[in-house]
Design an enzyme around this catalytic site. Structure first.
Site, PDB file in Angstrom:
ATOM      1  N   HIS A 198      76.172 -22.753  -5.942  1.00  0.00           N
ATOM      2  CA  HIS A 198      76.311 -21.283  -6.633  1.00  0.00           C
ATOM      3  C   HIS A 198      77.755 -20.935  -6.256  1.00  0.00           C
ATOM      4  O   HIS A 198      78.622 -20.653  -6.896  1.00  0.00           O
ATOM      5  CB  HIS A 198      75.307 -20.520  -6.263  1.00  0.00           C
ATOM      6  N   GLU A 240      67.167 -23.348 -13.471  1.00  0.00           N
ATOM      7  CA  GLU A 240      68.111 -22.865 -13.609  1.00  0.00           C
ATOM      8  C   GLU A 240      69.017 -23.109 -12.336  1.00  0.00           C
ATOM      9  O   GLU A 240      68.535 -23.069 -11.379  1.00  0.00           O
ATOM     10  CB  GLU A 240      68.386 -21.363 -13.778  1.00  0.00           C
ATOM     11  N   HIS A 294      65.358 -19.317 -11.293  1.00  0.00           N
ATOM     12  CA  HIS A 294      66.656 -19.164 -10.824  1.00  0.00           C
ATOM     13  C   HIS A 294      67.144 -19.838  -9.290  1.00  0.00           C
ATOM     14  O   HIS A 294      66.620 -19.502  -8.456  1.00  0.00           O
ATOM     15  CB  HIS A 294      66.926 -17.640 -10.676  1.00  0.00           C
ATOM     16  N   ASP A 351      73.336 -24.459 -10.823  1.00  0.00           N
ATOM     17  CA  ASP A 351      74.996 -24.041 -10.590  1.00  0.00           C
ATOM     18  C   ASP A 351      75.640 -25.480 -10.244  1.00  0.00           C
ATOM     19  O   ASP A 351      75.017 -26.083  -9.267  1.00  0.00           O
ATOM     20  CB  ASP A 351      75.349 -22.988 -10.046  1.00  0.00           C
TER      21      ASP A 351
END
Length: 251
Positions: A58, A43, A16, A45
């Protein structure tokens, strides 16, 4: 294009925002550290800068990671790259991350609608369609990404998750497949407020519809073991190092 995103054996460890224990989240160093400890997936963004560059970030603002109040969308990539995030790291672009880690599989959350076409262009330029999974809070945005990159792996947005959950309660794989609308995975929290999402039944019905269940954000080894015992396919974790150890012990 045939996606090879789900080719490796399960269960999967999705780091993450990288491994942000000693590195700032969503930086090249955090991704490097996650891969070094054995995470199979990164993972992350993405958003769009003021000058149209797909940048890894993010939040819509940079105050949490940089301590200064500004919107990502109002800054150019040059301005963002001048901001020190710690450990010698700065904001990086999606193109840089894909190029730096050419064998890594990326799980990319597209945060804003304006970034859809630029994200597709970056992935095409990097010839990375077969090693990325694209997702979004918005199912319409997720489906648009899938339309523009035929065959790319996707996971459902919020409406899709709700649809799958309702279909699961009815015990209907057919309705689950309809709610998935081509997505290969559901990436969900174990619970949403008082509502339990992940259960053995949920996992079983989703599997029957041909999709995987990835649970976020799981950082405690005890929780990891319990969820893996329920049959889930992936752990999305801030502690990829711990998750990799749990999976290795289980295997």
């Amino acid at each position: 294009m045939a996606s090879r995103y789900l080719d490796p054996p399960r269960p999967r460890v999705l780091a993450h925002r990288g491994l942000a224990v000693v590195a700032p989240e969503n930086t090249l160093l955090a991704f490097e550290l996650a891969l070094e400890v054995g995470a199979g997936y990164l993972e992350t963004d993405v958003r769009l800068t003021a000058d149209g560059v797909v940048v890894i970030a993010h939040d819509d603002t940079i105050d949490r990671v940089a301590g200064t109040s500004a919107l990502v969308a109002e800054l150019s990539i040059a301005e963002l790259e001048r901001i020190e995030l710690g450990a010698g790291q700065r904001f990086c672009t999606l193109a840089e991350a894909l190029a730096r880690f050419p064998e890594a599989r990326f799980n990319i959350d597209v945060k804003v609608a304006d970034a859809v076409l630029p994200v597709v262009e970056v992935i095409r330029a990097a010839a990375a369609s077969d090693r990325v999974l694209l997702t979004s809070f918005s199912d319409a945005r997720r489906r648009r990404l899938a339309d523009l990159l035929p065959g790319v792996a996707t996971s459902t947005g919020q409406a899709g998750v709700i649809g799958v959950l309702l279909a699961t309660w009815l015990g209907s794989p057919r309705l689950v497949r309809r709610a998935l609308r081509g997505a290969v995975a559901l990436q969900v929290p174990e619970r949403f407020g008082p509502v339990r999402i992940v259960s053995r039944r949920f996992v079983r019905v989703v599997h029957a519809a041909g999709a995987e269940v990835h649970v976020w954000t799981v950082n405690d080894p005890t929780d990891m073991k319990r969820l893996l015992s329920s049959g889930i396919d992936g752990l999305v974790s801030d502690r990829a190092d711990l998750a990799v150890a749990v999976v290795a012990e289980r295997n």
